[in-house]
Design a protein around this motif. Structure first.
Motif, PDB file in Angstrom:
ATOM      1  N   ALA A  34       0.825  -1.207   0.000  1.00  0.00           N
ATOM      2  CA  ALA A  34       0.000   0.000   0.000  1.00  0.00           C
ATOM      3  C   ALA A  34       0.858   1.257   0.000  1.00  0.00           C
ATOM      4  O   ALA A  34       0.562   2.227  -0.711  1.00  0.00           O
ATOM      5  CB  ALA A  34      -0.933  -0.003   1.209  1.00  0.00           C
ATOM      6  N   ILE A  35       1.939   1.264   0.773  1.00  0.00           N
ATOM      7  CA  ILE A  35       2.835   2.423   0.797  1.00  0.00           C
ATOM      8  C   ILE A  35       3.504   2.609  -0.555  1.00  0.00           C
ATOM      9  O   ILE A  35       3.581   3.732  -1.075  1.00  0.00           O
ATOM     10  CB  ILE A  35       3.877   2.279   1.919  1.00  0.00           C
ATOM     11  CG1 ILE A  35       3.211   2.434   3.286  1.00  0.00           C
ATOM     12  CG2 ILE A  35       5.009   3.278   1.756  1.00  0.00           C
ATOM     13  CD1 ILE A  35       4.119   2.101   4.452  1.00  0.00           C
ATOM     14  N   LEU A  36       3.969   1.518  -1.149  1.00  0.00           N
ATOM     15  CA  LEU A  36       4.626   1.595  -2.453  1.00  0.00           C
ATOM     16  C   LEU A  36       3.659   2.090  -3.519  1.00  0.00           C
ATOM     17  O   LEU A  36       3.967   3.021  -4.275  1.00  0.00           O
ATOM     18  CB  LEU A  36       5.184   0.226  -2.836  1.00  0.00           C
ATOM     19  CG  LEU A  36       5.898   0.126  -4.170  1.00  0.00           C
ATOM     20  CD1 LEU A  36       7.178   0.948  -4.140  1.00  0.00           C
ATOM     21  CD2 LEU A  36       6.215  -1.320  -4.489  1.00  0.00           C
ATOM     22  N   PHE A  37       2.486   1.497  -3.581  1.00  0.00           N
ATOM     23  CA  PHE A  37       1.492   1.894  -4.585  1.00  0.00           C
ATOM     24  C   PHE A  37       1.032   3.332  -4.358  1.00  0.00           C
ATOM     25  O   PHE A  37       0.932   4.122  -5.294  1.00  0.00           O
ATOM     26  CB  PHE A  37       0.301   0.936  -4.548  1.00  0.00           C
ATOM     27  CG  PHE A  37      -0.700   1.195  -5.616  1.00  0.00           C
ATOM     28  CD1 PHE A  37      -0.422   0.922  -6.947  1.00  0.00           C
ATOM     29  CD2 PHE A  37      -1.941   1.726  -5.300  1.00  0.00           C
ATOM     30  CE1 PHE A  37      -1.352   1.164  -7.934  1.00  0.00           C
ATOM     31  CE2 PHE A  37      -2.875   1.981  -6.276  1.00  0.00           C
ATOM     32  CZ  PHE A  37      -2.583   1.701  -7.604  1.00  0.00           C
ATOM     33  N   GLY A  38       0.757   3.674  -3.098  1.00  0.00           N
ATOM     34  CA  GLY A  38       0.325   5.037  -2.783  1.00  0.00           C
ATOM     35  C   GLY A  38       1.397   6.064  -3.089  1.00  0.00           C
ATOM     36  O   GLY A  38       1.109   7.161  -3.582  1.00  0.00           O
ATOM     37  N   GLY A  39       2.645   5.719  -2.814  1.00  0.00           N
ATOM     38  CA  GLY A  39       3.745   6.634  -3.139  1.00  0.00           C
ATOM     39  C   GLY A  39       3.886   6.852  -4.632  1.00  0.00           C
ATOM     40  O   GLY A  39       4.086   7.982  -5.085  1.00  0.00           O
ATOM     41  N   LEU A  40       3.766   5.777  -5.401  1.00  0.00           N
ATOM     42  CA  LEU A  40       3.856   5.910  -6.856  1.00  0.00           C
ATOM     43  C   LEU A  40       2.710   6.748  -7.418  1.00  0.00           C
ATOM     44  O   LEU A  40       2.927   7.591  -8.294  1.00  0.00           O
ATOM     45  CB  LEU A  40       3.877   4.525  -7.518  1.00  0.00           C
ATOM     46  CG  LEU A  40       5.134   3.704  -7.283  1.00  0.00           C
ATOM     47  CD1 LEU A  40       4.978   2.307  -7.866  1.00  0.00           C
ATOM     48  CD2 LEU A  40       6.340   4.395  -7.893  1.00  0.00           C
ATOM     49  N   VAL A  41       1.522   6.537  -6.916  1.00  0.00           N
ATOM     50  CA  VAL A  41       0.379   7.334  -7.368  1.00  0.00           C
ATOM     51  C   VAL A  41       0.563   8.792  -6.952  1.00  0.00           C
ATOM     52  O   VAL A  41       0.281   9.715  -7.736  1.00  0.00           O
ATOM     53  CB  VAL A  41      -0.951   6.766  -6.829  1.00  0.00           C
ATOM     54  CG1 VAL A  41      -2.111   7.715  -7.095  1.00  0.00           C
ATOM     55  CG2 VAL A  41      -1.237   5.411  -7.449  1.00  0.00           C
ATOM     56  N   GLY A  42       1.061   9.025  -5.754  1.00  0.00           N
ATOM     57  CA  GLY A  42       1.314  10.402  -5.308  1.00  0.00           C
ATOM     58  C   GLY A  42       2.350  11.103  -6.160  1.00  0.00           C
ATOM     59  O   GLY A  42       2.195  12.274  -6.511  1.00  0.00           O
ATOM     60  N   ILE A  43       3.413  10.404  -6.523  1.00  0.00           N
ATOM     61  CA  ILE A  43       4.433  10.987  -7.399  1.00  0.00           C
ATOM     62  C   ILE A  43       3.851  11.255  -8.773  1.00  0.00           C
ATOM     63  O   ILE A  43       4.092  12.315  -9.371  1.00  0.00           O
ATOM     64  CB  ILE A  43       5.661  10.051  -7.481  1.00  0.00           C
ATOM     65  CG1 ILE A  43       6.385  10.037  -6.133  1.00  0.00           C
ATOM     66  CG2 ILE A  43       6.607  10.477  -8.595  1.00  0.00           C
ATOM     67  CD1 ILE A  43       7.456   8.973  -6.018  1.00  0.00           C
ATOM     68  N   LEU A  44       3.062  10.315  -9.280  1.00  0.00           N
ATOM     69  CA  LEU A  44       2.419  10.499 -10.586  1.00  0.00           C
ATOM     70  C   LEU A  44       1.528  11.743 -10.575  1.00  0.00           C
ATOM     71  O   LEU A  44       1.581  12.569 -11.496  1.00  0.00           O
ATOM     72  CB  LEU A  44       1.592   9.261 -10.932  1.00  0.00           C
ATOM     73  CG  LEU A  44       0.747   9.339 -12.194  1.00  0.00           C
ATOM     74  CD1 LEU A  44       1.639   9.236 -13.425  1.00  0.00           C
ATOM     75  CD2 LEU A  44      -0.306   8.255 -12.213  1.00  0.00           C
ATOM     76  N   ILE A  45       0.747  11.902  -9.529  1.00  0.00           N
ATOM     77  CA  ILE A  45      -0.152  13.060  -9.428  1.00  0.00           C
ATOM     78  C   ILE A  45       0.640  14.358  -9.322  1.00  0.00           C
ATOM     79  O   ILE A  45       0.280  15.370  -9.925  1.00  0.00           O
ATOM     80  CB  ILE A  45      -1.106  12.884  -8.232  1.00  0.00           C
ATOM     81  CG1 ILE A  45      -2.127  11.799  -8.536  1.00  0.00           C
ATOM     82  CG2 ILE A  45      -1.810  14.186  -7.890  1.00  0.00           C
ATOM     83  CD1 ILE A  45      -2.998  11.440  -7.357  1.00  0.00           C
ATOM     84  N   SER A  46       1.722  14.346  -8.566  1.00  0.00           N
ATOM     85  CA  SER A  46       2.488  15.587  -8.398  1.00  0.00           C
ATOM     86  C   SER A  46       3.262  15.965  -9.657  1.00  0.00           C
ATOM     87  O   SER A  46       3.451  17.144  -9.934  1.00  0.00           O
ATOM     88  CB  SER A  46       3.442  15.463  -7.212  1.00  0.00           C
ATOM     89  OG  SER A  46       4.470  14.545  -7.496  1.00  0.00           O
ATOM     90  N   GLU A  47       3.710  14.978 -10.419  1.00  0.00           N
ATOM     91  CA  GLU A  47       4.468  15.273 -11.639  1.00  0.00           C
ATOM     92  C   GLU A  47       3.576  15.583 -12.837  1.00  0.00           C
ATOM     93  O   GLU A  47       3.956  16.352 -13.714  1.00  0.00           O
ATOM     94  CB  GLU A  47       5.387  14.084 -11.983  1.00  0.00           C
ATOM     95  CG  GLU A  47       6.509  13.877 -10.996  1.00  0.00           C
ATOM     96  CD  GLU A  47       7.504  15.018 -10.994  1.00  0.00           C
ATOM     97  OE1 GLU A  47       7.836  15.552 -12.074  1.00  0.00           O
ATOM     98  OE2 GLU A  47       7.953  15.376  -9.886  1.00  0.00           O
TER      99      GLU A  47
END
Length: 81
Positions: A34-47
């Motif tokens: 969940a942390i890995l997936f959430g982090g990737l989605v958060g980075i995707l949203i911010s970029e």
């Protein structure tokens, strides 16, 4: 009854420790995913700000699908009494 439970726990302590460790392993793996997936989605949203709307729409859909049935049941139980 309590004495019987205690004797079962002491007699089969190795079994219950094994179950506890298995439970902790499953919980930690799911948290890490969940942390890995959430982090990737958060980075995707911010970029990519244009990706924020569909990503948050999917996340909102999944979150509401998971929580609404429980909320409905809880509200009915409170209404009944």
């Amino acid at each position: 009854m309590l004495k019987d439970m205690l004797s079962i726990f002491t007699d089969r302590a190795d079994f219950f420790w094994e179950l506890l460790l298995e439970h902790l392993e499953i919980a930690l793996v799911s948290i890490l995913i969940a942390i890995l997936f959430g982090g990737l989605v958060g980075i995707l949203i911010s970029e990519f700000p244009k990706a924020a709307r569909p990503a948050l729409g999917v996340i909102n859909f999944l979150y509401n699908k998971k929580t609404k049935p429980g909320t409905r049941i809880a509200s009915r139980l409170n209404w009944c009494g």
